[in-house]
Motif scaffolding. Structure first.
Motif, PDB file in Angstrom:
ATOM      1  N   ARG A 190       0.834  -1.208   0.000  1.00 28.87           N
ATOM      2  CA  ARG A 190       0.000   0.000   0.000  1.00 28.87           C
ATOM      3  C   ARG A 190       0.870   1.260   0.000  1.00 28.87           C
ATOM      4  NH1 ARG A 190      -2.854  -3.274   4.280  1.00 28.87           N
ATOM      5  NH2 ARG A 190      -4.616  -4.251   3.194  1.00 28.87           N
ATOM      6  N   VAL A 191       1.967   1.239   0.749  1.00 29.31           N
ATOM      7  CA  VAL A 191       2.892   2.381   0.747  1.00 29.31           C
ATOM      8  C   VAL A 191       3.355   2.668  -0.676  1.00 29.31           C
ATOM      9  CG1 VAL A 191       5.185   3.163   1.447  1.00 29.31           C
ATOM     10  CG2 VAL A 191       3.682   2.090   3.129  1.00 29.31           C
ATOM     11  N   VAL A 192       3.767   1.631  -1.369  1.00 27.81           N
ATOM     12  CA  VAL A 192       4.286   1.784  -2.724  1.00 27.81           C
ATOM     13  C   VAL A 192       3.191   2.267  -3.675  1.00 27.81           C
ATOM     14  CG1 VAL A 192       5.232   0.530  -4.703  1.00 27.81           C
ATOM     15  CG2 VAL A 192       6.127   0.103  -2.405  1.00 27.81           C
ATOM     16  N   GLU A 193       1.967   1.775  -3.487  1.00 31.71           N
ATOM     17  CA  GLU A 193       0.893   2.107  -4.420  1.00 31.71           C
ATOM     18  C   GLU A 193       0.395   3.536  -4.282  1.00 31.71           C
ATOM     19  OE1 GLU A 193      -3.723   1.013  -5.595  1.00 31.71           O
ATOM     20  OE2 GLU A 193      -2.781   0.012  -3.887  1.00 31.71           O
ATOM     21  N   ALA A 218      10.186  -3.743  -1.939  1.00 32.74           N
ATOM     22  CA  ALA A 218       8.777  -3.547  -2.277  1.00 32.74           C
ATOM     23  C   ALA A 218       8.623  -2.460  -3.333  1.00 32.74           C
ATOM     24  CB  ALA A 218       7.981  -3.201  -1.025  1.00 32.74           C
ATOM     25  N   ALA A 219       9.396  -1.389  -3.212  1.00 33.02           N
ATOM     26  CA  ALA A 219       9.320  -0.303  -4.181  1.00 33.02           C
ATOM     27  C   ALA A 219       9.752  -0.779  -5.563  1.00 33.02           C
ATOM     28  CB  ALA A 219      10.190   0.864  -3.726  1.00 33.02           C
ATOM     29  N   GLU A 220      10.852  -1.488  -5.614  1.00 33.36           N
ATOM     30  CA  GLU A 220      11.346  -1.975  -6.902  1.00 33.36           C
ATOM     31  C   GLU A 220      10.360  -2.946  -7.541  1.00 33.36           C
ATOM     32  OE1 GLU A 220      15.127  -3.478  -5.770  1.00 33.36           O
ATOM     33  OE2 GLU A 220      16.119  -1.508  -5.814  1.00 33.36           O
ATOM     34  N   LYS A 221       9.749  -3.808  -6.731  1.00 35.18           N
ATOM     35  CA  LYS A 221       8.762  -4.745  -7.243  1.00 35.18           C
ATOM     36  C   LYS A 221       7.529  -4.025  -7.767  1.00 35.18           C
ATOM     37  CE  LYS A 221       6.174  -8.924  -6.012  1.00 35.18           C
ATOM     38  NZ  LYS A 221       5.892  -9.916  -4.930  1.00 35.18           N
ATOM     39  N   GLY A 222       7.169  -2.915  -7.116  1.00 35.69           N
ATOM     40  CA  GLY A 222       5.989  -2.163  -7.517  1.00 35.69           C
ATOM     41  C   GLY A 222       6.260  -1.085  -8.549  1.00 35.69           C
ATOM     42  N   GLY A 223       7.482  -1.029  -9.058  1.00 36.90           N
ATOM     43  CA  GLY A 223       7.817  -0.048 -10.078  1.00 36.90           C
ATOM     44  C   GLY A 223       7.950   1.369  -9.565  1.00 36.90           C
ATOM     45  N   THR A 228      11.902   7.905  -3.572  1.00 32.86           N
ATOM     46  CA  THR A 228      10.719   8.746  -3.392  1.00 32.86           C
ATOM     47  C   THR A 228       9.939   8.384  -2.139  1.00 32.86           C
ATOM     48  OG1 THR A 228       9.249   7.290  -4.677  1.00 32.86           O
ATOM     49  CG2 THR A 228      10.522   8.954  -5.898  1.00 32.86           C
ATOM     50  N   LEU A 229      10.391   7.379  -1.397  1.00 38.03           N
ATOM     51  CA  LEU A 229       9.676   6.905  -0.213  1.00 38.03           C
ATOM     52  C   LEU A 229      10.542   7.090   1.030  1.00 38.03           C
ATOM     53  CD1 LEU A 229       8.259   3.590  -1.704  1.00 38.03           C
ATOM     54  CD2 LEU A 229       6.968   5.674  -1.244  1.00 38.03           C
TER      55      LEU A 229
END
Length: 279
Positions: A190-193, A218-223, A228-229
């Motif tokens: 959810r953070v990444v999205e 998680a960020a890399e997996k979610g593109g 930025t996080l």
């Protein structure tokens, strides 16, 4: 690494404006306040920490009102919710409160959010425990639209807003940072999205290096670009050696706890914590 605090802004504690000034004078980066709109007497939901529900949970000020007093008394202190229980708040009203506080504070607000744990509390607001995270997601996306679009609307399963004008717009662009609390893999997705930062709690066994690696993966997996996080750790241990590990791991900010004491007790505790700022 920045060092801030979190506090339950109670009606028997310190005035939020005085607390804000005291934090700024001692070099702290931020003040995050906790919230519960109310606590149903039935107490069907057990306190996650075990035992009786602490007194402070029943005595919190409205977070936006408390932070407005802190904003008026300070110049640079970051101001945040830690956390706002989004399923319990109307998205249009909340979007306006966030934008107003961000503008009036000169762009110093951060929206820490969570789904909540008190079933009967959220039910009184018309929210259901089983769907609270779906509701939270739609409300955050709707608020982002209201903050960033001239004519904003949203159509989802739970949130429906016809194209509307809503002002003021926040000072921060595109909007104040949205930080999501929690520690699970679901939280990270959810953070990444739809968020701008992660807000984990420093419980037993918390490993800052592993946490940073989890968010990056998680960020890399979610593109999403991991840069930025941000990561803000809630209830970090007030220990210099431990905080040094957090800094070395790449944690962006830690929040230390302001205890449930009276004014004088809180000011004394801030003096004790102050040497940890930038240590």
């Amino acid at each position: 690494m920045r060092t801030g605090v979190f506090y339950f802004p109670t009606d028997y504690g310190i005035d939020p404006g005085e607390l804000g000034r005291a934090l700024e004078e001692r070099g702290f980066d931020a003040l995050f306040v906790c919230e519960h709109t109310h606590i149903p007497v039935s107490r069907r939901s057990p306190f996650p920490g075990g035992g009786e529900l602490p007194k402070r949970y029943k005595h919190t000020h409205d977070p936006f009102v408390a932070l407005a007093f802190a904003a008026a008394a300070t110049k640079r202190l970051r101001l945040g919710t830690g956390v706002l229980l989004v399923p319990q708040h109307d998205p249009i009203v909340t979007a306006k409160s966030v934008a107003s506080l961000d503008r009036l504070s000169g762009g110093r607000f951060e929206l820490g959010i969570g789904g909540g744990w008190n079933v009967e509390e959220m039910e009184n607001h018309g929210a259901q425990y089983a769907t609270r995270f779906k509701l939270m997601r739609e409300r955050v996306l709707a608020m982002k639209a209201l903050w960033t679009q001239e004519e904003a609307g949203y159509q989802g399963e739970f949130v429906r807003i016809e194209p509307s004008w809503m002002y003021p717009k926040p000072v921060q662009h595109p909007h104040p940072p949205v930080l999501l609390g929690g520690e699970t893999d679901h939280t990270l997705r959810r953070v990444v999205e739809f968020c701008d930062g992660w807000f984990p709690r420093a419980g037993a066994g918390f490993d800052p290096a592993a946490a940073v690696a989890r968010l990056r993966a998680a960020a890399e997996k979610g593109g999403r670009d991991p840069k930025t996080l941000s990561t803000t750790v809630f209830r970090a241990p007030p220990e210099a050696a431990t905080l040094a590990r957090y800094r070395e791991a790449g944690i962006d900010r830690v929040l230390l706890e302001v205890p449930d004491l009276d004014r004088d007790g809180i000011l004394k505790r801030l003096d004790e914590l102050a040497p940890l700022v930038g240590a």
